[in-house]
Design a protein around this motif. Structure first.
Motif: not given
Length: 435
Positions: A60-63, A79-88
Motif C-alpha cells: 500500500p502507498g506505492m505507485t 495485486r496493485a489493483k486489489e490494494l487500490g495502489v495506483e498503476v500507471i
C-alpha cells in the motif's frame, strides 16, 4: 515518500526512467525476470533494488509504473489493483512527467537512440538536462531545464506525449506486427506532429516527412538544397566527419563529429538545427559535438589483436546499410564481415529481400537463427530462407563460431536486436585464447 515500483524494470525505457527518478531524489525499486540484460547495469550501479516478479512486492502507498510488455493480468498489476495502489503505464507516466521541463521528443523509424544521446550531450553543455535514452540509459538532474527523450512509434505509444519539440529523423515501415504499412506509420507521425507545442525539426531528405503538417514551425534539415539547415563541403576520414552548415542559405559554422556515415551527419544536423532554434551558441554546439562518445549497442567496438568486433543494434535493412557504411569509412582497407541475427519472424518475412540486399554490401555474411519475441514465438520461414538468397552466406551457431577464425585483420559486425551478443562473446573467448 512515495515508492515507485517498476514492473518490468529491465525494459530499456523502464530502466532509463527508473534511473531518472532515482537521480532526482525519488525512492525507486522494481521487478523483472532473473535473466541478465545490459539495461540493468546502471540500476545496480545506483543500488536500485531489483526483485523477482512477485505480487508480494506490491505494498500500500506505492505507485506502480507498469512496462508496456505486461498486460493487466500480470500478478503484480492484479495485486496493485486489489490494494487500490495506483498503476500507471510507462508512456502515460512519462507524458505527465515531461511537462515540468522544456521537453524534446526524438522519434523516427531509425536513429532515435543515437540522436537522443547526441542531443542530450550537446544541450547538457548549455543547461542542466535530464534524458531518457532507449539503450537503457537515463539521468535525472534536480535542476534540469531540458528533458530529452526517445519516443517510439510502436503501438503509437508516443501519442502519450505533448512535447515542446519533436525531432523526426525519418519515417519508414517497421514493426509489421502492428502497422499495416507505410501509410499507417505516417498517420501516427502526423498525429504526433499536431501535439507538438513549439517546433518540429524534421529531415527534409525524407519523402514522407516533407508531407508533415503541423500547427507549429517545421524546420527541415538534410543534405538536399531545399532544406532550411544544410550540410555542405563534407569531408570524411578514418577519424570522423567534418562539414559546413548553412542555415537558410547563410554560412553558419564548420563542425566536426567523431562519427561515421551519412546518417551521423543527418543526426548531427538535427541537433544543430534544434540548438540554433533554442538560441544555444555555436561554440557550445561545436565543442560538445566533438566529444560525443556514442550510445550503447550503436557501433560499439571491441578490439582484440588485429580484429575489430562491433556490437550494433541494427535490425532493419536501412540500419544495416548505415552500419556497413560506417565501417567502410572508418576501416576502408579491411574486410567487413557481417554476422546478423534477424529479430522477429514478421519483420524477417516482410523485409526478406531488403535484408539480403543490405547484407550483400559486406564482404562476408553469416546468419544466426531468427530471434523470436514475446509477441510472436514462431513464423512461416526460417533462417535458411534468407541464406538461400545471399550467395556465399553461411549459417552460424554458437558452437560453430570458430568459422569466423578464417577472417584476419577484419571488422566483424554483430548486428541484431535480440541476443546476437552471445555470438560475439563466444568469438571474443576464442580470440583471447589465441592471443
Amino acid at each position: 515518500m512515495t515508492i515507485y515500483h517498476f514492473t518490468g524494470i529491465k525494459g530499456s525505457g523502464m530502466s532509463s526512467l527508473a534511473q531518472i527518478l532515482f537521480d532526482s531524489g525519488e525512492s525507486v525499486q522494481g521487478s523483472d525476470v532473473e535473466t541478465y540484460y545490459f539495461t540493468e547495469q546502471p540500476l545496480r550501479e545506483r543500488n536500485i533494488k531489483i526483485l523477482k516478479f512477485d505480487p508480494d512486492n506490491i505494498q500500500p502507498g506505492m505507485t506502480v509504473i507498469a512496462g508496456n510488455a505486461f498486460s493487466d493480468s500480470h500478478p503484480e498489476i492484479v495485486r496493485a489493483k486489489e490494494l487500490g495502489v495506483e498503476v500507471i503505464r510507462y508512456h502515460k507516466f512519462l507524458g505527465e512527467y515531461i511537462k515540468k521541463f522544456t521537453s524534446i521528443a526524438i522519434t523516427g523509424a531509425h536513429g532515435k537512440t543515437s540522436t537522443t544521446g547526441l542531443t542530450s550531450h550537446v544541450i547538457g553543455g548549455f543547461k542542466p538536462t535530464s534524458y531518457l535514452i532507449g539503450d537503457g540509459t537515463g539521468s535525472g538532474k534536480k535542476d534540469a531545464s531540458y528533458f530529452v527523450m526517445e519516443a517510439c512509434e510502436y503501438r503509437r505509444h508516443f501519442l502519450a506525449y505533448h512535447p515542446d519539440y519533436a525531432v523526426m529523423t525519418n519515417i519508414d515501415f517497421d514493426h509489421p506486427d502492428y502497422f499495416s504499412g507505410i501509410d499507417d506509420v505516417f498517420s501516427a507521425f502526423q498525429e504526433l506532429a499536431l501535439q507538438v507545442k513549439k517546433a518540429i525539426i524534421a529531415c527534409g531528405d525524407d519523402h514522407y516527412l516533407q508531407k508533415i503538417r503541423a500547427n507549429v514551425p517545421v524546420i527541415y534539415y538534410g543534405l538536399g538544397e531545399r532544406n532550411d539547415v544544410i550540410a555542405k563541403n563534407i569531408e570524411k576520414s578514418t577519424e570522423g566527419t567534418s562539414f559546413e552548415v548553412y542555415i537558410r542559405n547563410e554560412y553558419y559554422d564548420r563542425f566536426f563529429i567523431p562519427l561515421y556515415g551519412d546518417h551521423a551527419i543527418l543526426n548531427s544536423l538535427a541537433v544543430i538545427a534544434l540548438c540554433h532554434y533554442e538560441g544555444i551558441p555555436a561554440n557550445v554546439i561545436k565543442e560538445k559535438l566533438k566529444t560525443f562518445k556514442g550510445v550503447k549497442r550503436r557501433f560499439t567496438e571491441t578490439i582484440i589483436g588485429n580484429n575489430v568486433l562491433v556490437d550494433d543494434y541494427a535490425h532493419h535493412p536501412t540500419e544495416i546499410n548505415a552500419t556497413i557504411q560506417s565501417a567502410r569509412q572508418k576501416y576502408p582497407d579491411r574486410e567487413i564481415v557481417a554476422i546478423f541475427q534477424p529479430h522477429t519472424f514478421s519483420r524477417t518475412e516482410t523485409f526478406l529481400q531488403q535484408f539480403a540486399d543490405s547484407l550483400k554490401n559486406a564482404d562476408s555474411v553469416y546468419l544466426c537463427e531468427i530471434f523470436s519475441s514475446a509477441r510472436e514465438q514462431n513464423g512461416r520461414l526460417t533462417i535458411e530462407d534468407l541464406a538461400a538468397i545471399i550467395d556465399g552466406s553461411e549459417i552460424l551457431h554458437a558452437e560453430t563460431i570458430d568459422k569466423l577464425n578464417k577472417h584476419q585483420n577484419a571488422v566483424f559486425l554483430f548486428m541484431g536486436a535480440g541476443d546476437v551478443n552471445k555470438f560475439q562473446k563466444a568469438f571474443e573467448s576464442i580470440l583471447q585464447m589465441g592471443a
